[in-house]
Enzyme design. Structure first.
Site, short mmCIF file in Angstrom:
data_model
loop_
_atom_site.label_atom_id
_atom_site.label_comp_id
_atom_site.label_asym_id
_atom_site.label_seq_id
_atom_site.Cartn_x
_atom_site.Cartn_y
_atom_site.Cartn_z
N HIS A 93 51.09 -53.74 -31.83
CA HIS A 93 52.14 -52.83 -32.26
C HIS A 93 52.48 -52.91 -33.74
CE1 HIS A 93 54.22 -56.57 -30.97
NE2 HIS A 93 54.97 -56.34 -32.05
N CYS A 150 53.47 -65.82 -28.67
CA CYS A 150 52.67 -64.61 -28.87
C CYS A 150 51.20 -64.94 -28.64
CB CYS A 150 52.90 -64.05 -30.27
SG CYS A 150 54.60 -63.51 -30.54
#
Length: 279
Positions: A222, A161
């Site tokens: 998100h 990530c």
């Protein structure tokens, strides 16, 4: 109110109000509890920026700051992909992605451990090269570490990530820019923002620079749909002043840091909130 609380709440509100749903797609992520698709609301390309007058950690909920630092040491200091080593530290946040050999494949620490940089005729890894260059070639615009290796993405239990850092030395100050391709705002972001700021402070200390700016860039920003209710509760909570992070000033070698060399002083926070994990 901390700088982080303010920026974090602003992004959460924007996602809940304007985020785009992915419910029309067959998503990769599933809820750990029942195996159903884990859908999100998302926005793209957000930036968090900190002047380092305070340590960026949320006060609206309790962040497991020691766990965040232990994960950081596992990746950046041990350069490990072995989940059992993390388990020995009492950390189990990677257990869901542990493969049969006990590792997370060629992800994170595995990439940092590869000795693929040339330094005075010797092959060294990315971390050692970065430390050397910051000390000996501070004006370089090439102080970059990279975890995103296209040749080995299929060999990773989870693609990274946070995948890139870029470091800048300006007027005796060490600035850090971090890039995340994707950030789960309820669980991943509070960990990542805090731990990479700790990394900046560690490396500034051992290279002899003062702290500069800290910039955290997010690609896909998100919120999972099952997290929305608790995030709304979190945003309404009381906010406190930022704590102080003590790092043992006697440590001068990056590889000498242990978890005992860190203390978070006067960390006031809201109660822990539960957010289900999507895998």
């Amino acid at each position: 109110m901390t700088q982080f609380d303010k920026q974090y709440n602003s992004i959460i509100k924007e996602i809940i109000k304007n985020g785009i749903s992915d419910e029309e797609f067959d998503v990769r992520t599933k809820w750990e509890s029942d195996g159903t698709p884990a859908h999100t609301l998302s926005i793209i390309t957000k930036q968090m920026r900190f002047d380092n007058s305070e340590v960026p950690i949320l006060t609206t909920k309790k962040v497991a700051w020691k766990t965040a630092i232990k994960e950081l040491l596992w990746i950046w200091q041990l350069k490990s992909n072995d989940v059992t080593e993390l388990n020995k530290m009492g950390v189990h946040i990677w257990d869901q992605w542990k493969q049969e050999d006990g590792s997370i494949g060629h992800a994170y620490g595995f990439q940092l451990a590869k000795k693929n940089r040339n330094l005075n005729g010797e092959k060294v890894d990315q971390v050692d090269y970065l430390l050397h260059q910051l000390k000996n070639n501070p004006s370089s615009r090439r102080h970059i570490t990279m975890l995103w290796n296209p040749d080995e993405l299929d060999s990773m239990a989870l693609t990274p990530c946070v995948y890139e850092t870029q470091w800048y030395v300006k007027q005796g100050k060490l600035h850090l820019e971090v890039r995340a391709r994707s950030n789960d705002m309820a669980l991943g972001n509070p960990f990542n923002v805090f731990q990479y700021n700790v990394l900046q402070r560690m490396i500034a200390q051992v290279t002899g620079y003062e702290l500069g700016e800290y910039i955290f860039n997010i690609g896909d920003c998100h919120v999972y749909t099952r997290h929305i209710d608790n995030l709304k509760i979190q945003m309404e909570r009381e906010q406190f002043e930022a704590p102080k992070l003590w790092i043992n000033p006697e440590v001068k070698d990056f590889y000498d840091f242990t978890i005992d060399d860190f203390k978070l002083i006067n960390y006031k926070h809201g109660d822990r909130l539960s957010f289900e994990v999507a895998v």
